[in-house]
Design a protein around this motif. Structure first.
Motif, PDB file in Angstrom:
ATOM      1  N   TYR A 133     -14.702   3.414  -1.154  1.00 33.83           N
ATOM      2  CA  TYR A 133     -15.811   2.501  -0.897  1.00 33.83           C
ATOM      3  C   TYR A 133     -15.479   1.259  -1.684  1.00 33.83           C
ATOM      4  O   TYR A 133     -15.295   1.318  -2.896  1.00 33.83           O
ATOM      5  CB  TYR A 133     -17.151   3.077  -1.355  1.00 33.83           C
ATOM      6  CG  TYR A 133     -18.304   2.149  -1.032  1.00 33.83           C
ATOM      7  CD1 TYR A 133     -19.006   2.283   0.149  1.00 33.83           C
ATOM      8  CD2 TYR A 133     -18.644   1.106  -1.882  1.00 33.83           C
ATOM      9  CE1 TYR A 133     -20.047   1.420   0.477  1.00 33.83           C
ATOM     10  CE2 TYR A 133     -19.676   0.227  -1.567  1.00 33.83           C
ATOM     11  CZ  TYR A 133     -20.364   0.398  -0.394  1.00 33.83           C
ATOM     12  OH  TYR A 133     -21.380  -0.474  -0.053  1.00 33.83           O
TER      13      TYR A 133
ATOM     14  N   GLY B  91     -18.216  -5.655  -2.400  1.00 33.63           N
ATOM     15  CA  GLY B  91     -17.795  -7.052  -2.408  1.00 33.63           C
ATOM     16  C   GLY B  91     -17.509  -7.592  -1.035  1.00 33.63           C
ATOM     17  O   GLY B  91     -16.712  -8.512  -0.866  1.00 33.63           O
ATOM     18  N   LYS B  92     -18.174  -7.029  -0.005  1.00 35.26           N
ATOM     19  CA  LYS B  92     -18.035  -7.586   1.337  1.00 35.26           C
ATOM     20  C   LYS B  92     -18.669  -8.968   1.366  1.00 35.26           C
ATOM     21  O   LYS B  92     -18.201  -9.868   2.010  1.00 35.26           O
ATOM     22  CB  LYS B  92     -18.756  -6.673   2.342  1.00 35.26           C
ATOM     23  CG  LYS B  92     -17.932  -5.449   2.708  1.00 35.26           C
ATOM     24  CD  LYS B  92     -18.655  -4.622   3.755  1.00 35.26           C
ATOM     25  CE  LYS B  92     -19.141  -3.326   3.134  1.00 35.26           C
ATOM     26  NZ  LYS B  92     -19.897  -2.479   4.046  1.00 35.26           N
ATOM     27  N   SER B  93     -19.777  -9.098   0.665  1.00 36.09           N
ATOM     28  CA  SER B  93     -20.486 -10.375   0.667  1.00 36.09           C
ATOM     29  C   SER B  93     -20.078 -11.192  -0.545  1.00 36.09           C
ATOM     30  O   SER B  93     -19.597 -10.657  -1.534  1.00 36.09           O
ATOM     31  CB  SER B  93     -21.982 -10.138   0.628  1.00 36.09           C
ATOM     32  OG  SER B  93     -22.308  -9.443  -0.566  1.00 36.09           O
TER      33      SER B  93
ATOM     34  N   LYS C 239     -22.092 -12.708  -2.537  1.00 33.80           N
ATOM     35  CA  LYS C 239     -23.001 -12.324  -3.623  1.00 33.80           C
ATOM     36  C   LYS C 239     -22.456 -11.123  -4.396  1.00 33.80           C
ATOM     37  O   LYS C 239     -22.494 -11.075  -5.610  1.00 33.80           O
ATOM     38  CB  LYS C 239     -24.365 -11.940  -3.040  1.00 33.80           C
ATOM     39  CG  LYS C 239     -25.316 -13.091  -2.904  1.00 33.80           C
ATOM     40  CD  LYS C 239     -26.029 -13.369  -4.226  1.00 33.80           C
ATOM     41  CE  LYS C 239     -26.733 -14.725  -4.131  1.00 33.80           C
ATOM     42  NZ  LYS C 239     -27.214 -15.202  -5.402  1.00 33.80           N
ATOM     43  N   ALA C 240     -21.991 -10.135  -3.620  1.00 38.32           N
ATOM     44  CA  ALA C 240     -21.508  -8.907  -4.248  1.00 38.32           C
ATOM     45  C   ALA C 240     -20.247  -9.193  -5.039  1.00 38.32           C
ATOM     46  O   ALA C 240     -20.028  -8.640  -6.116  1.00 38.32           O
ATOM     47  CB  ALA C 240     -21.239  -7.858  -3.180  1.00 38.32           C
TER      48      ALA C 240
ATOM     49  N   ALA D  29     -21.389 -10.578  -8.210  1.00 37.78           N
ATOM     50  CA  ALA D  29     -22.011  -9.539  -9.038  1.00 37.78           C
ATOM     51  C   ALA D  29     -20.941  -8.681  -9.700  1.00 37.78           C
ATOM     52  O   ALA D  29     -21.022  -8.366 -10.883  1.00 37.78           O
ATOM     53  CB  ALA D  29     -22.948  -8.677  -8.193  1.00 37.78           C
TER      54      ALA D  29
ATOM     55  N   GLY E  61     -25.861  -3.224  -7.969  1.00 32.40           N
ATOM     56  CA  GLY E  61     -26.215  -4.594  -7.588  1.00 32.40           C
ATOM     57  C   GLY E  61     -25.266  -5.137  -6.540  1.00 32.40           C
ATOM     58  O   GLY E  61     -25.688  -5.779  -5.575  1.00 32.40           O
TER      59      GLY E  61
ATOM     60  N   ALA F 216     -26.053  -6.228  -2.642  1.00 35.16           N
ATOM     61  CA  ALA F 216     -25.723  -7.540  -2.063  1.00 35.16           C
ATOM     62  C   ALA F 216     -24.988  -7.372  -0.736  1.00 35.16           C
ATOM     63  O   ALA F 216     -25.254  -8.083   0.228  1.00 35.16           O
ATOM     64  CB  ALA F 216     -24.887  -8.343  -3.053  1.00 35.16           C
ATOM     65  N   ASP F 217     -24.077  -6.402  -0.680  1.00 39.01           N
ATOM     66  CA  ASP F 217     -23.342  -6.162   0.570  1.00 39.01           C
ATOM     67  C   ASP F 217     -24.268  -5.720   1.698  1.00 39.01           C
ATOM     68  O   ASP F 217     -24.188  -6.231   2.809  1.00 39.01           O
ATOM     69  CB  ASP F 217     -22.270  -5.080   0.361  1.00 39.01           C
ATOM     70  CG  ASP F 217     -21.018  -5.631  -0.292  1.00 39.01           C
ATOM     71  OD1 ASP F 217     -20.934  -6.867  -0.439  1.00 39.01           O
ATOM     72  OD2 ASP F 217     -20.131  -4.843  -0.653  1.00 39.01           O
TER      73      ASP F 217
ATOM     74  N   GLU G 140     -26.553  -8.498   3.052  1.00 40.17           N
ATOM     75  CA  GLU G 140     -25.883  -9.397   3.995  1.00 40.17           C
ATOM     76  C   GLU G 140     -25.695  -8.722   5.352  1.00 40.17           C
ATOM     77  O   GLU G 140     -25.967  -9.309   6.396  1.00 40.17           O
ATOM     78  CB  GLU G 140     -24.531  -9.842   3.432  1.00 40.17           C
ATOM     79  CG  GLU G 140     -23.866 -10.900   4.308  1.00 40.17           C
ATOM     80  CD  GLU G 140     -22.625 -11.481   3.663  1.00 40.17           C
ATOM     81  OE1 GLU G 140     -22.785 -12.300   2.747  1.00 40.17           O
ATOM     82  OE2 GLU G 140     -21.508 -11.115   4.066  1.00 40.17           O
TER      83      GLU G 140
ATOM     84  N   ILE H  28     -30.219 -12.452  -0.760  1.00 34.90           N
ATOM     85  CA  ILE H  28     -30.412 -12.292  -2.211  1.00 34.90           C
ATOM     86  C   ILE H  28     -30.333 -13.710  -2.766  1.00 34.90           C
ATOM     87  O   ILE H  28     -29.253 -14.220  -3.052  1.00 34.90           O
ATOM     88  CB  ILE H  28     -29.295 -11.422  -2.838  1.00 34.90           C
ATOM     89  CG1 ILE H  28     -29.082 -10.122  -2.065  1.00 34.90           C
ATOM     90  CG2 ILE H  28     -29.586 -11.135  -4.311  1.00 34.90           C
ATOM     91  CD1 ILE H  28     -30.155  -9.092  -2.217  1.00 34.90           C
ATOM     92  N   PRO H  29     -31.470 -14.389  -2.873  1.00 32.35           N
ATOM     93  CA  PRO H  29     -31.439 -15.833  -3.152  1.00 32.35           C
ATOM     94  C   PRO H  29     -31.020 -16.143  -4.591  1.00 32.35           C
ATOM     95  O   PRO H  29     -31.182 -15.314  -5.491  1.00 32.35           O
ATOM     96  CB  PRO H  29     -32.899 -16.251  -2.931  1.00 32.35           C
ATOM     97  CG  PRO H  29     -33.687 -15.032  -3.265  1.00 32.35           C
ATOM     98  CD  PRO H  29     -32.853 -13.868  -2.816  1.00 32.35           C
ATOM     99  N   ASP H  30     -30.499 -17.347  -4.761  1.00 35.60           N
ATOM    100  CA  ASP H  30     -30.282 -17.831  -6.126  1.00 35.60           C
ATOM    101  C   ASP H  30     -31.644 -18.086  -6.766  1.00 35.60           C
ATOM    102  O   ASP H  30     -32.585 -18.483  -6.088  1.00 35.60           O
ATOM    103  CB  ASP H  30     -29.467 -19.131  -6.095  1.00 35.60           C
ATOM    104  CG  ASP H  30     -28.026 -18.857  -5.696  1.00 35.60           C
ATOM    105  OD1 ASP H  30     -27.543 -17.746  -5.984  1.00 35.60           O
ATOM    106  OD2 ASP H  30     -27.407 -19.740  -5.074  1.00 35.60           O
TER     107      ASP H  30
ATOM    108  N   ASN I 260     -29.073 -13.339  -9.578  1.00 39.52           N
ATOM    109  CA  ASN I 260     -29.651 -12.339  -8.686  1.00 39.52           C
ATOM    110  C   ASN I 260     -28.527 -11.715  -7.873  1.00 39.52           C
ATOM    111  O   ASN I 260     -27.776 -12.458  -7.251  1.00 39.52           O
ATOM    112  CB  ASN I 260     -30.661 -13.060  -7.772  1.00 39.52           C
ATOM    113  CG  ASN I 260     -31.516 -12.114  -6.961  1.00 39.52           C
ATOM    114  OD1 ASN I 260     -31.604 -10.926  -7.253  1.00 39.52           O
ATOM    115  ND2 ASN I 260     -32.131 -12.660  -5.934  1.00 39.52           N
ATOM    116  N   PRO I 261     -28.321 -10.377  -7.820  1.00 42.79           N
ATOM    117  CA  PRO I 261     -29.056  -9.311  -8.503  1.00 42.79           C
ATOM    118  C   PRO I 261     -28.950  -9.374 -10.019  1.00 42.79           C
ATOM    119  O   PRO I 261     -27.866  -9.602 -10.545  1.00 42.79           O
ATOM    120  CB  PRO I 261     -28.350  -8.032  -8.010  1.00 42.79           C
ATOM    121  CG  PRO I 261     -27.472  -8.396  -6.890  1.00 42.79           C
ATOM    122  CD  PRO I 261     -27.199  -9.844  -7.007  1.00 42.79           C
TER     123      PRO I 261
END
Lengths: 721, 721
Positions: free
Chosen positions: A254, A257-259, A261-262, A265, B327, B331-332, B335, B341-343, B364-365
């Protein structure tokens, strides 16, 4: 894996003795955290090796003799668990090395994951000392290691609050501590058994790839599951994947980090570098690594592979359901996940019809109706008929909620028959009865079992999509054809002009448009005559990247008159681009209609050059319909790369239109991958945009190209780690 | 819902007394199935109404006085449960009606779902008798009904082997008996509470829509969840959805039959007609019905809506996690499911930083780290800061596996704070500890709770995507402009030629190309002069559908000379099409470049005319990128229909190209929907292909059109039901 490395890791992963420092003798301390908690877990789960707590304040701790310091420890200690404050970690490691201890688990945090410079520097020193002394370290900032078959729970995981660790053959390595605890406490519910559990922490010494490589050779491990946030050393990971293949052990991952944001994070969390997800996807495909889409799916896929052993997972499923409703839901999910519920042969249907009541549906999915509550053996009889059908790769039994007596009977029947079916057989029992003792019995049988239809399909679909990895790509190019001066330009981090870029590309036997570089109108006239009208004119300059937008391209020039006008136009427009170095003007043939595709290469810092493919124009821009592979790769991989795009059917030809020359296209992609690999130290980026692909049998030509030299960046290697 | 109907259903769904026929006094019979099992469930769960078993062989059954026959029953009986052989069902219903009983639950099977003619005929008779006598029937071939608040478990569901039915405010109606049992036994695990559970069976009398309509007015019901295989009466379903909206009660559905296989399975299973899944999708969107993607998701979405009450579900989520790894996974999935997951604002970040340890990530997260195990109140403090941020619509707390003491403390803190947060707050506890008593405490709190991250997102994402339904579409067309003869042709089931089709379309104020129908070359010349060159020539014939393929279209005719040649060509080619009736030749303007789109209409047997939209060419053919709505609909719906396609951005204009006239396009789609609704009794199919959409502000024109009259099929209404 090298023998020395393996032996070293053995001390860590199968220790005969464990010392612990930072362990307290005061058992009243809340909740057994840190090294104290770890020691408690070793004892609780029955570790048979020697345990040496170190603490001068106590004679004994938890019934084990306590030692005042490292020096006073007995001679042979395989592993030391360090749970002291961060500033104490380095001195303890140094002392441990002096004492002849072979490895350490550092649970202390506050290193690279901390926002301080001090933490990063301390971790760098740990890396250096472990490398220099061949001293293996798990962590820092980790939960530790559980060797389930040795009852060695050298871990602080809160997942160990359970009473028994489910024993089995999945080795689980995780870059997240908290999630590894969650996985551990999830395992019993899901019916998953472990050989090892590793929380890798900050990976100052051992990377996740090293553990994977070790597990590939571990006799208790049949399948390796990894939770990955980022791979710091692509080469090592590829070697680990290769080791798994050689050992015939599937590797399931698994990857978070696809996104974007991730990605952020993950970076904030452990300071690890996560590359582009598309690159990881390409890597996994090419290495035959199975990628799970959900957390539970990671464990379930691994356990399913353990249970199915060498049985191949096909995508054509024969379904036997006790509920017509569930049969419909199964058909929907099968389609959603790209699996097939095939039609059965006439023979099979006839044989089924004889066994089933009149109101039962005989088409696949077969609705065996509530009848099976009375005659559970019917399920097995029907399955034996269905699995003989050549359209069926695998059997799926679906049960819903049943009265307890029926549930028990059906389970008995399944268990009795577990060695009788030739093809893989999977059970889905959609029934929320948590304390269903029959489901628990099935979990420990040979059948992979699932609680929901969606989990089942999201799991088995990834198993059958596994690609066969390719190795030994021959580099059949000759770089001697390349002009040295261009290579030098690239090494200086410069871009090449279209003419220069095409020269390089051509030297790798990739066809380009017929074109000549001219410096005067007279030369242009002669070139055009040789090429034959109509021709195109383009400015050749490494400094003008968007030639069309700057008015530096003239197309469809039909004769000398037009040529003269166009020649002036492109030169005048080029002159307006401040500071652009002009090499001259390209006279180029006009190409017949063709499908436009884009081939790109980006040099990834972890995995080297990655090749991108997509249909030109809106397909790349609007639909982002592109595919990736890591260079180099063969023609077959190139073809699967082409077919992976959603718009691939456009290349095949729609509405009776002739298809494009896919053979040539695949060959060119393969050659681009060879070129990218050969130039990996010189090239940052290659763009062939567009490549014009003509109808079948008529080849393809690069109409424009751009190569950008590798920017020389001085990496701070330690900061990266 | 009409008062009479409602009162009648009250007898069935909230019965004060229940008689049972087909019940046995022999309690040794295995497992209490059929009417005996149902009676056992009534008693087991404490039904307070009167129970009248009917069986002449016994004085009493399960402690209730047994009656010899229906006639000897006391006066007021609300509902009779029938569990006799199928040939006995009709006579019993007749006698029940005579006795004054108001309703029946027929659990007997072997009716429309059976492969026999006899079964189908018997069901038809049941339908007729119930309709004629205003006698409400649940079933046949059903499990029955559970009114949870009345403890009336008038059901044979194997889900009732549990000890207590989870009481709550979700009314669950199901077209699958087996799955309704599974849902029931799943509910406690998922934390879902019911007001009613209905297994609708074959729906000889009451349809699923009727139950939904009843639940819309039921005071114990706050949300309605339905498992749907097929809707037999579109009108009734739309009314039910409207009733839910009026009552402010969300309707959530799981609709099986996305795949062709599933459609077949459903049809074989209950003999129900399932329409095209795309039509259902359009229906649900337009009626504000929430569609769940998984079975568990259906229940979870319903319960989440119960818990959130009137709080709106937005798509911007503030995440507080005890694990950095989780987290990233969050996020993944956010999306993947189209959530954000806003700033956080600078102010929020600053305030968070003050509360968090140095190594915690503040973006965020928010990774609150294991710190929250020690200071659980930190979670609430941080949430109070985050929910004040205007970028945040909703809070998500994510927990992983925790030591028992910490788990209890955090749960206490959550429960204490459950009324303190202003915005919706959801908890995900990813920890497999099944007997986690703390998770169970949270299930019964105001927080929606989830066990896995993927389930959470697949559930909440469907809640926020809910569209606002549109009603009261004004029919602002004047059908008097249509020529009567064309309408008559359509009523005969004939197709119209391009010329005729465009005439109809134009009468609905949809712009078409400027064209004239001519019967001679002289007329053609005059028409071309009026239209001005260049022009196109096309054969006008209702019998030649693929005009281009037959050589019956000539484009870009620049002058009279070319006109004469082309005129001969199209006529000669048309003559080769055997039996084609030729009305003449269309002389038509050539249009400037435009984006080609396709608008289609199909008349669905259950839901009436459905409008399809897609970009022309490969986008429809290869990518199947189309959207659907049921006619009629307004301009706003038309616009959302356009924006729903993946290729919509091409209409907006890529690479700085000017965008297409979307206003006009939406207006035309709206008008097509009005036309389709107006002609729903005459028209089977409408195709406008292509509609040429010019750049912004410049309108659009139908370049070709085809209308096909409605085929007159004599439906066997009863067979359909």
């Amino acid at each position: 894996m090298k023998e020395a490395m393996k032996a070293n890791m053995e001390h860590l992963l199968a220790p005969k003795s464990i010392a612990l420092i930072g362990v307290s003798g005061d058992q009243s301390r809340v909740g057994h955290i840190g090294a104290t908690g770890l020691m408690n877990n070793l004892i609780k789960f029955g570790y048979q090796g020697d345990i040496y707590p170190i603490n001068p304040k106590y004679q004994s701790i938890m019934g084990c003799k306590s030692y005042p310091d490292i020096q006073s420890l007995p001679k042979q200690v395989d592993c030391i668990v360090i749970g002291l404050k961060r500033k104490m970690v380095l001195p303890v490691i140094e002392e441990s090395i002096k004492k002849g201890i072979k490895s350490a688990i550092v649970i202390t945090s506050g290193f690279a994951e901390d926002n301080s410079i001090e933490g990063k520097e301390l971790q760098q020193k740990i890396s250096e000392i472990s490398l220099k002394n061949d001293f293996r370290i798990c962590g820092p900032n980790c939960l530790g290691i559980v060797n389930v078959h040795l009852n060695a729970a050298a871990s602080t995981s809160s997942g160990l609050w359970i009473s028994q660790i489910p024993k089995g053959h999945v080795a689980f390595v995780s870059q997240s501590g908290a999630l590894s605890s969650a996985f551990l406490s999830q395992a019993e519910t899901l019916g998953v058994g472990f050989s090892h559990l590793v929380s890798t922490g900050n990976e100052a010494d051992l990377h996740i790839a090293d553990y994977i490589m070790y597990m590939a050779e571990d006799p208790n491990t049949k399948v390796i599951a990894a939770y990955i946030e980022g791979i710091r050393d692509g080469e090592r990971f590829i070697q680990a994947a290769e080791a798994c293949r050689r050992a015939g052990k599937p590797l399931v991952v698994y990857k978070v980090g696809k996104s974007e944001k991730a990605e952020k994070a993950a970076r904030a969390h452990t300071g690890s570098l996560t590359g582009s997800d598309q690159v990881y996807n390409a890597l996994f495909k090419q290495q035959g690594v199975i990628r799970a889409h959900t957390l539970d799916g990671l464990l379930l896929a691994a356990e399913t592979l353990v249970k199915l052993e060498d049985k191949r997972v096909g995508n054509k499923i024969g379904v036997l359901s006790s509920s017509g409703g569930a049969g419909g839901v199964i058909a929907d999910f099968a389609e959603e996940f790209g699996m097939v519920i095939p039609d059965l042969s006439d023979k099979t249907s006839r044989q089924l019809r004889e066994k089933l009541p009149s109101f039962a549906a005989v088409g696949n999915p077969v609705d065996a109706t509530a009848e099976i509550a009375r005659h559970p053996e019917l399920f097995i009889d029907l399955a034996k008929i269905m699995e003989k059908d050549e359209n069926v790769d695998m059997m799926l039994f679906c049960l819903t909620t049943l009265p307890p007596i029926a549930a028990k009977r059906i389970t008995d029947t399944f268990l009795e028959a577990q060695h009788e079916l030739a093809k893989p057989a999977i059970i889905c029992w959609y029934s929320g009865n948590l304390n269903n003792p029959d489901f628990d019995r099935l979990k420990h049988s040979r059948y992979p079992v699932f609680k929901t239809i969606e989990t089942l399909f999201s799991t088995i679909s990834i198993l059958q999509k596994r690609e066969n990895p390719k190795t030994n790509i021959t580099m059949d190019y000759s770089s001697s054809l390349m002009e040295k001066k261009y290579i030098n330009k690239l090494r200086n981090g410069e871009s090449l002009s279209e003419y220069e870029s095409k020269h390089i590309i051509e030297s790798f036997r990739i066809p380009v448009t017929n074109s000549e570089l001219v410096q005067s109108i007279e030369q242009a006239r002669q070139a055009a005559a040789r090429i034959t009208y109509p021709v195109a004119l383009k400015i050749d300059s490494q400094d003008i990247l968007h030639k069309s937008d700057s008015g530096c391209v003239e197309l469809n020039i039909k004769n000398e008159e037009e040529l003269e006008v166009s020649y002036q136009i492109v030169l005048q427009n080029a002159a307006k681009v401040m500071g652009a170095r002009i090499n001259g003007v390209l006279v180029q043939e006009m190409l017949p209609p063709a499908k436009e595709v884009i081939i790109g290469v980006k040099n990834d810092p972890q995995f080297g050059p990655v090749v991108m493919f997509g249909l030109g124009g809106i397909f790349v821009e609007v639909l982002k319909d592109v595919s990736f592979r890591i260079a180099p790769f063969d023609r077959e991989t190139a073809l699967s790369m082409i077919k992976e795009t959603k718009t691939f059917r456009i290349l095949e030809g729609v509405r009776g239109e002739q298809g494009a020359d896919l053979e040539t296209l695949a060959d060119i992609l393969h050659k681009v991958s060879l070129m990218a690999a050969a130039l990996k130290d010189e090239v940052e980026e290659i763009d062939i945009n567009p490549l014009m692909v003509f109808p079948e049998g008529r080849g393809a030509k690069a109409a424009d190209a751009l190569i950008i030299g590798k920017r020389v960046v001085v990496y701070d290697q330690q900061a990266v780690r």
